[in-house]
Motif scaffolding. Sequence first.
Motif, short mmCIF file in Angstrom:
data_model
loop_
_atom_site.label_atom_id
_atom_site.label_comp_id
_atom_site.label_asym_id
_atom_site.label_seq_id
_atom_site.Cartn_x
_atom_site.Cartn_y
_atom_site.Cartn_z
N PHE A 1 0.69 -1.33 -0.07
CA PHE A 1 0.21 -0.05 -0.01
C PHE A 1 0.79 1.31 0.21
CE2 PHE A 1 -2.83 -3.29 1.69
CZ PHE A 1 -4.04 -2.89 0.94
N ASN A 2 2.00 1.18 0.29
CA ASN A 2 2.91 2.55 -0.04
C ASN A 2 3.53 2.37 -1.15
OD1 ASN A 2 4.54 4.38 0.59
ND2 ASN A 2 5.58 3.69 2.63
N ASN A 3 3.08 3.52 -2.14
CA ASN A 3 3.65 3.80 -3.30
C ASN A 3 4.30 5.05 -3.63
OD1 ASN A 3 2.32 1.29 -4.76
ND2 ASN A 3 0.59 1.92 -3.61
N PRO A 4 5.33 5.05 -3.34
CA PRO A 4 5.96 6.46 -2.97
C PRO A 4 6.29 7.07 -4.68
CG PRO A 4 7.87 4.96 -2.53
CD PRO A 4 6.35 4.09 -2.59
N THR A 5 5.82 8.23 -4.86
CA THR A 5 6.55 8.88 -6.18
C THR A 5 6.96 10.21 -5.93
OG1 THR A 5 4.36 9.74 -6.40
CG2 THR A 5 4.70 7.67 -7.72
N LEU A 6 8.00 10.69 -6.48
CA LEU A 6 8.68 12.02 -6.55
C LEU A 6 7.51 13.22 -6.93
CD1 LEU A 6 12.22 11.50 -7.35
CD2 LEU A 6 11.47 12.43 -5.28
N ASP A 7 7.66 14.31 -6.14
CA ASP A 7 6.96 15.23 -6.54
C ASP A 7 7.68 16.43 -6.18
OD1 ASP A 7 4.94 17.06 -7.17
OD2 ASP A 7 3.77 16.97 -5.22
N VAL B 1 12.96 15.34 -15.28
CA VAL B 1 11.98 15.07 -14.29
C VAL B 1 11.09 13.82 -14.83
CG1 VAL B 1 10.12 15.74 -12.58
CG2 VAL B 1 12.14 17.29 -13.34
N GLY B 2 10.41 13.89 -15.92
CA GLY B 2 9.65 12.94 -16.38
C GLY B 2 10.17 11.58 -16.57
N ASP B 3 11.41 11.32 -17.01
CA ASP B 3 12.15 10.24 -16.92
C ASP B 3 12.37 9.55 -15.74
OD1 ASP B 3 12.32 10.33 -19.68
OD2 ASP B 3 14.39 11.45 -19.69
N VAL B 4 12.64 10.56 -14.71
CA VAL B 4 13.05 10.13 -13.16
C VAL B 4 11.72 9.19 -12.58
CG1 VAL B 4 13.56 10.88 -10.72
CG2 VAL B 4 14.90 11.74 -12.89
N VAL B 5 10.55 10.27 -12.82
CA VAL B 5 9.41 9.53 -11.98
C VAL B 5 8.53 8.35 -12.80
CG1 VAL B 5 9.07 11.75 -10.79
CG2 VAL B 5 7.94 11.56 -12.78
N GLN C 1 8.46 5.15 -11.32
CA GLN C 1 7.62 5.10 -9.89
C GLN C 1 6.09 4.99 -10.44
OE1 GLN C 1 9.12 8.55 -7.94
NE2 GLN C 1 11.36 7.53 -7.82
N GLN C 2 5.61 5.71 -11.20
CA GLN C 2 4.40 5.89 -11.51
C GLN C 2 3.87 4.60 -12.13
OE1 GLN C 2 4.72 9.11 -14.19
NE2 GLN C 2 4.02 10.63 -12.64
N VAL C 3 4.79 3.79 -12.94
CA VAL C 3 4.36 2.63 -13.34
C VAL C 3 4.06 1.46 -12.22
CG1 VAL C 3 5.04 0.48 -14.81
CG2 VAL C 3 5.39 2.72 -15.77
N ALA C 4 5.02 1.61 -11.05
CA ALA C 4 5.08 0.85 -10.12
C ALA C 4 3.76 0.96 -9.29
CB ALA C 4 6.26 0.84 -9.17
N ARG C 5 3.39 2.29 -9.19
CA ARG C 5 2.21 2.60 -8.31
C ARG C 5 0.98 2.25 -9.55
NH1 ARG C 5 0.91 6.62 -4.83
NH2 ARG C 5 -1.34 7.27 -4.87
N GLU C 6 0.97 2.38 -10.74
CA GLU C 6 -0.10 1.86 -11.41
C GLU C 6 -0.49 0.24 -11.26
OE1 GLU C 6 -2.54 3.34 -13.31
OE2 GLU C 6 -1.87 5.09 -11.88
N ILE C 7 0.70 -0.35 -11.01
CA ILE C 7 0.59 -1.87 -10.91
C ILE C 7 -0.29 -2.39 -9.52
CG2 ILE C 7 1.94 -4.00 -10.17
CD1 ILE C 7 4.03 -3.37 -12.13
N ARG D 1 6.20 -5.06 -9.65
CA ARG D 1 6.41 -3.89 -8.99
C ARG D 1 7.79 -3.45 -8.44
NH1 ARG D 1 5.13 -2.72 -3.53
NH2 ARG D 1 4.44 -0.67 -2.97
N SER D 2 8.39 -4.36 -7.93
CA SER D 2 9.68 -4.27 -7.49
C SER D 2 10.98 -3.66 -8.49
CB SER D 2 10.22 -5.53 -6.71
OG SER D 2 9.78 -5.80 -5.35
N LEU D 3 10.73 -4.53 -9.58
CA LEU D 3 11.44 -4.14 -10.64
C LEU D 3 11.35 -2.77 -11.17
CD1 LEU D 3 11.23 -7.62 -12.81
CD2 LEU D 3 13.13 -6.78 -11.65
N TRP D 4 10.14 -2.36 -11.24
CA TRP D 4 10.13 -0.98 -11.70
C TRP D 4 10.58 -0.03 -10.54
CZ3 TRP D 4 9.23 0.61 -16.31
CH2 TRP D 4 8.68 -0.07 -17.12
N TYR D 5 10.47 -0.32 -9.18
CA TYR D 5 11.10 0.60 -8.14
C TYR D 5 12.68 0.62 -8.16
CZ TYR D 5 6.77 2.53 -6.01
OH TYR D 5 5.71 3.18 -5.52
N GLU D 6 13.13 -0.74 -8.44
CA GLU D 6 14.42 -0.82 -8.65
C GLU D 6 15.07 -0.15 -9.63
OE1 GLU D 6 14.93 -5.00 -8.74
OE2 GLU D 6 14.75 -5.28 -6.91
N ALA D 7 14.46 0.04 -10.80
CA ALA D 7 15.13 0.89 -11.96
C ALA D 7 14.78 2.28 -11.57
CB ALA D 7 13.95 0.45 -13.25
#
Length: 263
Positions: A104-110, A144-148, A151-157, A216-222
């Motif tokens: 349930f914790n899905n961090p994304t940079l803002d 910035v878009g490339d960076v987040v 994280q956005q894909v991981a959150r969507e999963i 989800r882990s793979l996307w966050y690791e990337a």
Amino acid sequence: MSSELFNRRNIAKLALEGAVVVISILIAFALDAWWNDRQLQQETAEDLAIVQYELIENVRLIGVTTDIIDEVLAANDVLIAKLLAQPDSAMVEIDDTTVWWAIFNNPTLDLSFGATDAWIADGRLGALGSPMLRQRLASVRGKVGDVVEEQQVAREISVREIYPLIQDEIGDIELVQGIVSAGLQARQSTSVQVISGSGTILIPNSNALRFLLRARSLWYEASLYETRDFQSELEEIQLLLQEEMQRLGGGSAIHSLEQARTD
């Protein structure tokens, strides 16, 4: 003869006085131009200090976010290991802290680049003496878009795939909402916290869930690689800005930034 000498002296005197007046005017213009240039440099240094402070805050937020992602990945590994340890169990009892961090914790940079955007939009990059600084500031916003993105894909999963799966299997919407609520309260802090909830929760031990957790882990690791590279770039820009402000003589602005770093 005396009249001619008198006229010559008058002419010389008038010429000298005229030269003095012209020189005085030129000096006044030079001083005025110097003062205006000095004022412009001071204003530029002060504006750069605002950009610098914005970058400092963004670096701080990146540090907090990467710490949280590390916690999420660690909890995710724990959750998968617990599920794999009981292959014959359709449901596995997991502590709610692990469930929160792993699902349930899905961090994304803002991040905020308002001051940087305004500086560039005003066409003030040309006022900078460093070509490298001009290039870095001009390109940083587009990265910035490339960076987040990861994280956005991981959150969507989590939101589109894992949440419905968990909710359908455990059949306790209030419990899910309670975990989310507790987790959101924990995220109000700028430091990583461990939440304390109701104890344990039964999680479905399915191939689908384990697959989604790994994805989800793979996307966050990337995202960690991209985010930390971006953090290093922002820190390099900070050093360039510091040198530029010193060149411009923005002593008070630099002092304010040193205080911001220590606060």
